[in-house]
Design an enzyme around this catalytic site. Sequence first.
Site, PDB file in Angstrom:
ATOM      1  N   CYS A 119      53.639  70.268  28.158  1.00 58.76           N
ATOM      2  CA  CYS A 119      54.614  69.331  28.696  1.00 58.76           C
ATOM      3  C   CYS A 119      55.374  68.629  27.574  1.00 58.76           C
ATOM      4  O   CYS A 119      56.001  69.270  26.744  1.00 58.76           O
ATOM      5  CB  CYS A 119      53.895  68.357  29.637  1.00 58.76           C
ATOM      6  SG  CYS A 119      54.966  67.496  30.794  1.00 58.76           S
ATOM      7  N   HIS A 120      55.311  67.300  27.494  1.00 60.43           N
ATOM      8  CA  HIS A 120      56.027  66.541  26.476  1.00 60.43           C
ATOM      9  C   HIS A 120      55.347  66.609  25.106  1.00 60.43           C
ATOM     10  O   HIS A 120      55.853  66.032  24.147  1.00 60.43           O
ATOM     11  CB  HIS A 120      56.167  65.080  26.916  1.00 60.43           C
ATOM     12  CG  HIS A 120      57.171  64.878  28.006  1.00 60.43           C
ATOM     13  ND1 HIS A 120      56.939  65.287  29.300  1.00 60.43           N
ATOM     14  CD2 HIS A 120      58.398  64.325  28.004  1.00 60.43           C
ATOM     15  CE1 HIS A 120      57.983  64.981  30.050  1.00 60.43           C
ATOM     16  NE2 HIS A 120      58.894  64.397  29.285  1.00 60.43           N
ATOM     17  N   GLY A 121      54.238  67.311  24.993  1.00 57.80           N
ATOM     18  CA  GLY A 121      53.595  67.502  23.695  1.00 57.80           C
ATOM     19  C   GLY A 121      54.533  68.154  22.693  1.00 57.80           C
ATOM     20  O   GLY A 121      54.398  67.965  21.479  1.00 57.80           O
ATOM     21  N   ALA A 122      55.513  68.912  23.174  1.00 56.21           N
ATOM     22  CA  ALA A 122      56.483  69.557  22.286  1.00 56.21           C
ATOM     23  C   ALA A 122      57.285  68.531  21.496  1.00 56.21           C
ATOM     24  O   ALA A 122      57.771  68.836  20.402  1.00 56.21           O
ATOM     25  CB  ALA A 122      57.422  70.444  23.095  1.00 56.21           C
ATOM     26  N   GLN A 123      57.422  67.316  22.009  1.00 55.33           N
ATOM     27  CA  GLN A 123      58.135  66.280  21.260  1.00 55.33           C
ATOM     28  C   GLN A 123      57.428  65.987  19.934  1.00 55.33           C
ATOM     29  O   GLN A 123      58.073  65.755  18.916  1.00 55.33           O
ATOM     30  CB  GLN A 123      58.230  64.990  22.078  1.00 55.33           C
ATOM     31  CG  GLN A 123      59.133  65.096  23.281  1.00 55.33           C
ATOM     32  CD  GLN A 123      59.143  63.817  24.097  1.00 55.33           C
ATOM     33  OE1 GLN A 123      58.097  63.249  24.402  1.00 55.33           O
ATOM     34  NE2 GLN A 123      60.328  63.359  24.440  1.00 55.33           N
TER      35      GLN A 123
END
Length: 194
Positions: A119-123
């Site tokens: 999910c937002h871990g890519a940020q």
Amino acid sequence: MAGKQILMLVGDFVEDYEVMVPFQALQMLGHTVHAVCPGKKSGEKVRTAVHDFEGDQTYTEKPGHNFTLNATFEDIQPENYHALVIPGGRAPEYIRLNPNVIQAVKHFAETNKPIAAICHGAQLLAAANVLQGKRCSAYPACSPDVVLAGGQYADIAVDDAIADGNLVTAPAWPAHPRWLAEFVKLLGTQIIHS
């Protein structure tokens, strides 16, 4: 074979399922998982948020559980861990501002240790500048972060996951079965059915 030492980077308003499920599942498989949050100590809690998909233009957010940390961020040494897990939610957005968090993520990338981000871990991966040339999935709103960091955004189904070298990524928690299966393969975990 002994289980692996896995580091999990979290913060307040980490996505509830994306921290709870891998934390428990990886321990069930015999691995040690240390969940840490910058500025908090072992035994302290982070608040979680439940993100759901209910037909709106983006996910909805509701209060989740309190999640108890079992290690202290300031005490960890990334070189002592075999792998890294980065759950999503709102935590990656602000823990990426901590230079020690960035250095930890870079350590895992530079030493080619398994990294699982969802999910937002890519940020956090984008902020650490470790996506160059990698195929990476994420929540679709994070696709610009992936592309701007030199990665190739993988637009896959919400319940799918993708592995590229040492990196395993997925769009959101519905992908847990595929995402965790790919990650445990990288860890060398064998599950035998008899």
